[in-house]
Design a protein around this motif. Sequence first.
Motif, mmCIF file in Angstrom:
data_model
loop_
_atom_site.group_PDB
_atom_site.id
_atom_site.type_symbol
_atom_site.label_atom_id
_atom_site.label_comp_id
_atom_site.label_asym_id
_atom_site.label_seq_id
_atom_site.Cartn_x
_atom_site.Cartn_y
_atom_site.Cartn_z
ATOM 1 N N ARG A 7 0.854 -1.180 0.000
ATOM 2 C CA ARG A 7 0.000 0.000 0.000
ATOM 3 C C ARG A 7 0.894 1.235 0.000
ATOM 4 N NH1 ARG A 7 -4.488 -0.739 4.468
ATOM 5 N NH2 ARG A 7 -5.331 1.082 3.413
ATOM 6 N N ARG A 8 0.420 2.297 -0.639
ATOM 7 C CA ARG A 8 1.228 3.515 -0.801
ATOM 8 C C ARG A 8 0.526 4.716 -0.183
ATOM 9 N NH1 ARG A 8 5.923 2.164 -3.851
ATOM 10 N NH2 ARG A 8 5.551 0.025 -4.480
ATOM 11 N N ILE A 9 1.290 5.782 0.024
ATOM 12 C CA ILE A 9 0.742 7.031 0.538
ATOM 13 C C ILE A 9 0.585 7.987 -0.639
ATOM 14 C CG2 ILE A 9 1.151 9.010 2.030
ATOM 15 C CD1 ILE A 9 2.709 7.084 3.872
ATOM 16 N N CYS A 10 -0.626 8.501 -0.816
ATOM 17 C CA CYS A 10 -0.941 9.413 -1.913
ATOM 18 C C CYS A 10 -0.129 10.700 -1.775
ATOM 19 C CB CYS A 10 -2.437 9.723 -1.893
ATOM 20 S SG CYS A 10 -2.967 10.892 -3.160
ATOM 21 N N GLY A 14 -2.286 12.470 0.988
ATOM 22 C CA GLY A 14 -1.633 11.824 2.113
ATOM 23 C C GLY A 14 -2.323 10.569 2.625
ATOM 24 N N ALA A 15 -3.395 10.138 1.955
ATOM 25 C CA ALA A 15 -4.129 8.946 2.378
ATOM 26 C C ALA A 15 -3.392 7.676 1.957
ATOM 27 C CB ALA A 15 -5.529 8.946 1.777
ATOM 28 N N LEU A 16 -3.606 6.614 2.697
ATOM 29 C CA LEU A 16 -3.061 5.313 2.361
ATOM 30 C C LEU A 16 -3.964 4.678 1.305
ATOM 31 C CD1 LEU A 16 -0.745 3.440 3.264
ATOM 32 C CD2 LEU A 16 -2.363 2.391 4.848
ATOM 33 N N THR A 17 -3.380 4.103 0.272
ATOM 34 C CA THR A 17 -4.182 3.496 -0.798
ATOM 35 C C THR A 17 -4.899 2.248 -0.310
ATOM 36 O OG1 THR A 17 -2.347 2.144 -1.601
ATOM 37 C CG2 THR A 17 -2.625 4.316 -2.610
ATOM 38 N N GLU A 18 -6.024 1.959 -0.952
ATOM 39 C CA GLU A 18 -6.757 0.739 -0.650
ATOM 40 C C GLU A 18 -6.095 -0.452 -1.317
ATOM 41 O OE1 GLU A 18 -10.934 1.049 -1.459
ATOM 42 O OE2 GLU A 18 -11.021 3.056 -0.613
ATOM 43 N N GLU A 19 -5.561 -0.239 -2.509
ATOM 44 C CA GLU A 19 -4.909 -1.294 -3.283
ATOM 45 C C GLU A 19 -3.413 -1.318 -2.991
ATOM 46 O OE1 GLU A 19 -6.551 -3.414 -5.382
ATOM 47 O OE2 GLU A 19 -8.394 -2.446 -4.725
ATOM 48 N N GLU A 20 -2.782 -2.431 -3.324
ATOM 49 C CA GLU A 20 -1.339 -2.547 -3.233
ATOM 50 C C GLU A 20 -0.746 -2.375 -4.630
ATOM 51 O OE1 GLU A 20 -0.589 -6.342 -1.438
ATOM 52 O OE2 GLU A 20 -1.052 -5.576 0.562
ATOM 53 N N TYR A 21 0.402 -1.688 -4.714
ATOM 54 C CA TYR A 21 1.041 -1.399 -5.990
ATOM 55 C C TYR A 21 2.525 -1.718 -5.934
ATOM 56 C CZ TYR A 21 -3.089 1.536 -6.798
ATOM 57 O OH TYR A 21 -4.363 1.994 -6.952
ATOM 58 N N CYS A 33 -3.906 8.231 -4.818
ATOM 59 C CA CYS A 33 -4.833 7.207 -4.346
ATOM 60 C C CYS A 33 -6.041 7.105 -5.283
ATOM 61 C CB CYS A 33 -5.283 7.513 -2.917
ATOM 62 S SG CYS A 33 -6.359 8.955 -2.733
ATOM 63 N N GLU A 34 -6.822 6.090 -5.053
ATOM 64 C CA GLU A 34 -7.986 5.839 -5.887
ATOM 65 C C GLU A 34 -8.977 7.007 -5.853
ATOM 66 O OE1 GLU A 34 -6.812 3.829 -3.438
ATOM 67 O OE2 GLU A 34 -6.070 2.080 -4.518
ATOM 68 N N GLU A 35 -9.179 7.589 -4.667
ATOM 69 C CA GLU A 35 -10.134 8.700 -4.543
ATOM 70 C C GLU A 35 -9.664 9.941 -5.302
ATOM 71 O OE1 GLU A 35 -11.482 9.545 -0.611
ATOM 72 O OE2 GLU A 35 -11.792 7.432 -0.153
ATOM 73 N N CYS A 36 -8.382 10.260 -5.220
ATOM 74 C CA CYS A 36 -7.859 11.421 -5.956
ATOM 75 C C CYS A 36 -7.933 11.180 -7.459
ATOM 76 C CB CYS A 36 -6.422 11.724 -5.535
ATOM 77 S SG CYS A 36 -6.310 12.512 -3.911
ATOM 78 N N ALA A 37 -7.650 9.966 -7.898
ATOM 79 C CA ALA A 37 -7.730 9.641 -9.322
ATOM 80 C C ALA A 37 -9.166 9.791 -9.817
ATOM 81 C CB ALA A 37 -7.220 8.229 -9.581
ATOM 82 N N GLU A 38 -10.136 9.306 -9.052
ATOM 83 C CA GLU A 38 -11.542 9.442 -9.440
ATOM 84 C C GLU A 38 -11.959 10.905 -9.481
ATOM 85 O OE1 GLU A 38 -14.095 6.993 -7.053
ATOM 86 O OE2 GLU A 38 -12.874 5.214 -7.430
ATOM 87 N N ALA A 39 -11.503 11.695 -8.539
ATOM 88 C CA ALA A 39 -11.836 13.127 -8.512
ATOM 89 C C ALA A 39 -11.261 13.837 -9.731
ATOM 90 C CB ALA A 39 -11.318 13.765 -7.235
ATOM 91 N N GLU A 40 -10.040 13.486 -10.126
ATOM 92 C CA GLU A 40 -9.439 14.099 -11.317
ATOM 93 C C GLU A 40 -10.196 13.730 -12.573
ATOM 94 O OE1 GLU A 40 -5.296 13.571 -12.025
ATOM 95 O OE2 GLU A 40 -4.844 15.391 -10.936
#
Length: 50
Positions: A7-10, A14-21, A33-40
Amino acid sequence: MAGRRRRRICEYCGALTEEEYTDREWDAVGRMCEECAEAEIADGTLGIIP
């Protein structure tokens, strides 16, 4: 250790990702993170550079 999945830090919120990369996958998703990507995608500012 480049192939290790974790898991990574956006870098945006600064959030921890839900997925592992892996390092390569994390670079490919723009280090966000997934949420920032969806917002973009939703607001049309997606700017991932290949």
